[in-house]
Design a protein around this motif. Structure first.
Motif: not given
Length: 493
Positions: A201, A332, A354-355
């Protein structure tokens, strides 16, 4: 003109000529970058038995201990759980370079690149002999490719004592930290490469470009002063940055150089080794970091070449400081201008998803969650969607139960998804069973998680004018008017 004036004039002319000569020499000395050579070397010598970033120590240890030819392989100690840790040495040159990787067990990108580099160094009669022989004659190379084998096997950052090895340079509590300290002290390398992975990120500055590679010449004191040792590390980094800018412009960021007294990089810099940190981050459509692996190979090989030739000395520190600072600005998935309501109140928000990876069955699945919501105008997404005019719609569960997951084809899953069914029920699915379908798979009486809040689940539709346009399944953004992509990492709920 009097005598003193003549002398001053002559001195001024001499200094001007000297300045121009030095400037000209510096410009000429800046080395060329032969990107095609670096790329062709990678393609020829990539270790094809390793194609994904998750592997266990036993799967790859033969790529280290069974090396033949010019490598001297030596066991230098054992991990907490008794696994052998090896160092590999090649070359007999006066400049000593040490590279170590996977200090953190779940950071394997550079390790893959080292396997490729080992293959290259063992090659011959392939058009690369001049480069390879130059490295062997001018450098003594020492590698510690997998410093934390226990962490590797658990895909864990920390070692088996649950200690972060990169915060153990001062206390030396862990045997692996002692091994690294002894390896540095006994070898006294001129240059050190500290090889890591960072989260995906980071951006290279305040922009949407992911920092595929982040770099740092760590500080050796709280004042972040620059001595000759640190200066050399900075100059080597400038050369590596030049390589990446040729093939992936804008994808290099620089870490904050605040001094960390417990970290190995900072201390090894302090102990007199010019230390270069390389962190492998994220790159679009590269979940297994194979493209970033290639970048690692290219910049490390190029750096070794410039160290061997001392051509790094031509670089200005201004070019190091000009590398943009890292910033955590990526999601993401970023959904912009999503229409929401609470009672009679209607409003718009941005949703950042986000994953996170979760280990399971020697593999992993992802767990998508809402990282933030509100005004996310300073953030960017690997995937972005302007959802103006769209609203969130809950998904349904398909009423007919499937016997087992293998009864559901990707085509069937996508057909149901387009019809508004976000989930199916599976009778014989085992707990935590992993699968790769663009739909949720539920057991028994499980329901679809739906909770639009910070940390909430990411399972819903986006509709426009009552028509379903997109499905968000466990954080995956799936357009309903195009075939879904592969690569879903899910588990049965």
């Amino acid at each position: 003109m009097n005598k003193d004036s003549s002398i001053k004039l002559l001195l001024s002319v001499f200094l001007l000529i000297l300045h121009l000569t030095v400037s000209c020499e510096q410009r000429v000395a800046i080395p060329n970058i032969d990107v095609p050579v670096l790329e062709s070397a990678y393609e020829k010598y990539k270790e094809k038995s390793v194609q994904a970033r998750r592997f266990k120590n036993a799967d790859v240890i033969h790529l280290v201990k069974d090396r033949k030819g010019d490598f001297e392989v030596l066991e230098i100690g054992k991990s907490v759980e008794g696994k052998s840790i090896y160092q590999m040495t090649m070359g007999n040159g006066p400049t000593k370079v040490m590279l170590w990787s996977q200090m953190h067990g779940n950071e394997a990108t550079a390790t893959m690149a080292l396997f490729d580099l080992f293959n290259f160094l063992e090659g011959k009669d392939d058009g690369f002999d001049n480069l390879r022989n130059n490295l062997k004659e001018k450098l003594t190379l020492r590698f510690i490719p997998m410093l934390n084998p226990d962490g590797m096997d658990q895909w864990n950052r920390r070692n088996a004592l649950n200690i972060d090895l990169n915060r153990d340079a001062a206390q030396l509590t862990s045997p692996e930290a002692v091994i690294l300290k002894n390896a540095r002290d006994s070898f006294s390398p001129h240059f050190g490469f500290n090889l890591h992975d960072q989260n995906i990120y980071y951006t290279a500055g305040e922009n949407p470009t992911p920092a595929a590679i982040s770099v740092l010449a760590p500080a050796y004191n709280y004042e972040t002063e620059v001595n000759d040792i640190r200066k050399k590390a900075m100059q080597v980094i400038v050369g590596m940055n030049r390589v990446v800018q040729e093939v992936a412009p804008g994808h290099v960021g620089k870490y904050d150089d605040a001094f960390e007294p417990r970290a190995f990089g900072d201390n090894i810099q302090k102990w007199g080794t010019s230390t270069i940190l390389i962190e492998s981050g994220g790159y679009p459509n590269d979940p297994e970091k194979q493209y970033i692996r290639k970048l690692n190979f290219m910049i490390i090989l190029h750096a070794l070449q410039e160290i061997a030739d001392q051509s790094y000395e031509s670089y200005s520190l201004d070019d190091y400081y000009g590398i943009p600072d890292n910033s955590t600005r990526l999601m993401d998935v970023l959904l912009k201008n999503v229409s929401m309501n609470k009672g009679d109140l209607k409003y718009k928000v941005d949703l950042g998803i986000r994953q996170r990876e979760v280990d399971a069955h020697d593999s992993y699945y992802v767990n998508g969650a809402i990282e933030d919501l509100g005004d996310l105008s300073i953030f960017y997404g690997f995937e972005e969607l302007d959802a103006t005019g769209m609203e969130i719609v809950e998904g349904k569960i398909y009423e007919n139960e499937f016997e087992k997951l293998s009864d559901i084809t990707p085509e069937k899953a996508f057909e149901l998804l387009k019809e508004g069914f976000l989930a199916v029920k599976v009778k014989e699915a085992s707990d935590w069973e992993l699968y790769n379908l663009p739909i949720l798979a539920l057991q028994n009486s499980a329901s679809i998680p739906f909770d639009i809040r910070m940390g909430g689940s990411t399972n819903f539709y986006l509709a426009e004018g009552g028509v379903l346009k997109y499905a968000i399944v466990n954080g995956y953004l799936i357009p309903l008017d195009a075939q879904p992509k592969n690569g879903y990492k899910q588990r049965v709920m």
